[in-house]
Design an enzyme around this catalytic site. Structure first.
Site, PDB file in Angstrom:
ATOM      1  CG  ASP A  54     125.308  10.243  -7.232  1.00  0.00           C
ATOM      2  OD1 ASP A  54     125.847  10.617  -8.292  1.00  0.00           O
ATOM      3  OD2 ASP A  54     125.067   9.037  -6.986  1.00  0.00           O
ATOM      4  CG  ASP A  57     123.365   7.626 -12.405  1.00  0.00           C
ATOM      5  OD1 ASP A  57     122.356   7.981 -13.028  1.00  0.00           O
ATOM      6  OD2 ASP A  57     124.522   7.795 -12.829  1.00  0.00           O
TER       7      ASP A  57
END
Length: 176
Positions: free
Chosen positions: A9, A11
Site C-alpha cells: 500500500d 498511504d
C-alpha cells in the site's frame, strides 16, 4: 524458481499522509494534531466536531497527496525487495480520484525502480493476486487470498487480528 509476490500500500506505508493531515490542520485551524490524539481513531474522529468536515475533505483536495514525506527506510527496503521478489504497489486511489496523478508522480520520483505495470490503483484489494499485502488498514485483508501484514499506524493501534510490523526494517527482516 517462483518469486514471492508482494503488494504494498502507499498511504501510511510508504508515504506519510499523517504528516500532511497534521500540516493542513495546523495551517487551517492553528491547532496541533498529535500522534497520541490519533491513537485508535480516524483523523476526523480525533478533532472537534466543527472541524470534522474539513478533515474529511482534505484527501479530496488537489495536492493533498503531492510531495508526501517518505516513510523511513521504505525506499531502501523496497529497492532490495524488488531485486528478490515480485513487487507491486497497490493503492485504493479510487476513493480519492484527485490523487491519481499526484500518487503516480510521487512513485516515479521516489520509487522509479518499480515499473509502471506494477502499480495498481484499485478499490477492493481482494482482487490482488499476491502472496502478501502490506497495508495499514486491516479491512483490506478481508477476502485477500494471501497473508496480510499490518503496517503500524496510529489509527490501527487497537487492531489485533493480523500480523503487525512497526517499521521497514522489520519488513526487511521478514523478506530479505
Amino acid at each position: 524458481m517462483t518469486k514471492t509476490r508482494i503488494a504494498v500500500d502507499m498511504d501510511e506505508v510508504i508515504a506519510d499522509s499523517i504528516a500532511r493531515f497534521q500540516e493542513w490542520y495546523a495551517h487551517e485551524f492553528g491547532l496541533e494534531m498529535t500522534l497520541a490524539q490519533l491513537r485508535g481513531k480516524n483523523f476526523h474522529d480525533a478533532v472537534a466536531p466543527e472541524h470534522q468536515l474539513a478533515l474529511r475533505g482534505y484527501p479530496n483536495r488537489p495536492g493533498f497527496f503531492k510531495d508526501l514525506p517518505l516513510m523511513a527506510d521504505s525506499q531502501r527496503v523496497l529497492r532490495e525487495l524488488s531485486r528478490r521478489h515480485e513487487l507491486f504497489i497497490a493503492s485504493a486511489a479510487m476513493e480519492f480520484p484527485n490523487s491519481f496523478l499526484d500518487k503516480y508522480e510521487w512513485l516515479q520520483q521516489h520509487f522509479s525502480f518499480i515499473p509502471w505495470r506494477n502499480v495498481v490503483f484499485c478499490g477492493d484489494k481482494s482482487i490482488l493476486n499476491a502472496d502478501f499485502l502490506i497495508d495499514d488498514n486491516a479491512f483490506n485483508f478481508d477476502n485477500f487470498r494471501g497473508e496480510g501484514i499490518l503496517f503500524d499506524a496510529p489509527h490501527n493501534a487497537l487492531e489485533t487480528r493480523c500480523r503487525r510490523v512497526h517499521s521497514w526494517q522489520e519488513i526487511g527482516a521478514i523478506f530479505l
